[in-house]
Enzyme design. Sequence first.
Site, short mmCIF file in Angstrom:
data_model
loop_
_atom_site.label_atom_id
_atom_site.label_comp_id
_atom_site.label_asym_id
_atom_site.label_seq_id
_atom_site.Cartn_x
_atom_site.Cartn_y
_atom_site.Cartn_z
N GLU A 1 67.75 31.66 41.52
CA GLU A 1 68.25 30.47 40.83
C GLU A 1 69.08 31.00 39.67
O GLU A 1 68.55 31.50 38.70
CB GLU A 1 67.08 29.61 40.34
N ARG B 1 73.22 28.62 32.17
CA ARG B 1 73.07 28.85 30.73
C ARG B 1 74.03 29.92 30.26
O ARG B 1 74.26 30.07 29.07
CB ARG B 1 71.64 29.31 30.42
N THR C 1 69.83 25.07 35.92
CA THR C 1 70.30 24.46 34.68
C THR C 1 71.63 23.72 34.90
O THR C 1 72.54 23.80 34.10
CB THR C 1 70.42 25.50 33.54
N LYS D 1 61.01 20.37 41.10
CA LYS D 1 60.71 21.43 40.14
C LYS D 1 59.77 20.82 39.10
O LYS D 1 59.89 19.63 38.79
CB LYS D 1 62.02 21.89 39.49
C1 3PG Z 1 63.65 27.89 34.11
O1 3PG Z 1 64.77 27.52 33.80
O2 3PG Z 1 63.14 27.60 35.20
C2 3PG Z 1 62.83 28.61 33.11
O3 3PG Z 1 63.54 28.97 31.98
C3 3PG Z 1 62.08 29.78 33.61
O4 3PG Z 1 61.04 29.89 32.75
P1 3PG Z 1 60.48 31.29 32.25
O5 3PG Z 1 61.62 31.98 31.56
O6 3PG Z 1 59.36 30.95 31.32
O7 3PG Z 1 60.03 32.03 33.47
#
Ligand code: 3PG
Length: 214
Positions: free
Chosen positions: A42, A46, A70, A130
Amino acid sequence: MNQIAQRISDIGVVPVIKLNHPERDAAPLAKALCEGGLPVAEVTFRAAGAANAIRLMAETCPEMLVGAGTVLTTAQVDEALAAGAKFIVTPGLDPEIVRYCQEKGVAVFPGCTTATDYHTAYKLGLEVLKFFPAEQSGGLAKIKALSAPFAMFKIMPTGGISLKNLEEYLSCPVICACGGSYMVTADLIDNQKWDEIKDLCQKSVAILKAARNA
Ligand code: 3PG
């Protein structure tokens, strides 16, 4: 479950990636993930250049399932799809983006953490959600509680998942896969620690197997 969700579920753990230098890092990272047994990513919007990272990862490892995370706008959906993304992940539930993806026949997994989110997702005809940010939103206890009225969903938690709690999450039957950045942290990527990334992927696969064979 659609074919993409099924593939994600079969792989079981989804690395959540932010790439600051896609030209340098996308190809070796894709190889490390595939060699580590997690041929899925994924790639989050960002970082500027996310679309480029998606394109480079998919080109390097054509067997890999590369999606976009995102995603906040329909313009980003278009950008991700043009780059070759095979699925879209959004941090929250935006019916406009969900419908846009559905019209295009693209798998979409919106972040949901409340009964209201789940209810809206049900009306939108979604099957896989999700759950984000997982640990901060009540973790496994909340996922289980929401699965009582909403037993139709399969859940992909991300946020606060690590090698420490992965087995507990994956042992829950409503969870089809877990996402996380613990195997692709900024430190690991910036310092190009591909062997360490591969090792963390292999450890995740071992935990997955233990959880699924239990
Ligand atoms: C996401 O966007 O799914 C999260 O930022 C992942 O979370 P983590 O960095 O705590 O694993």
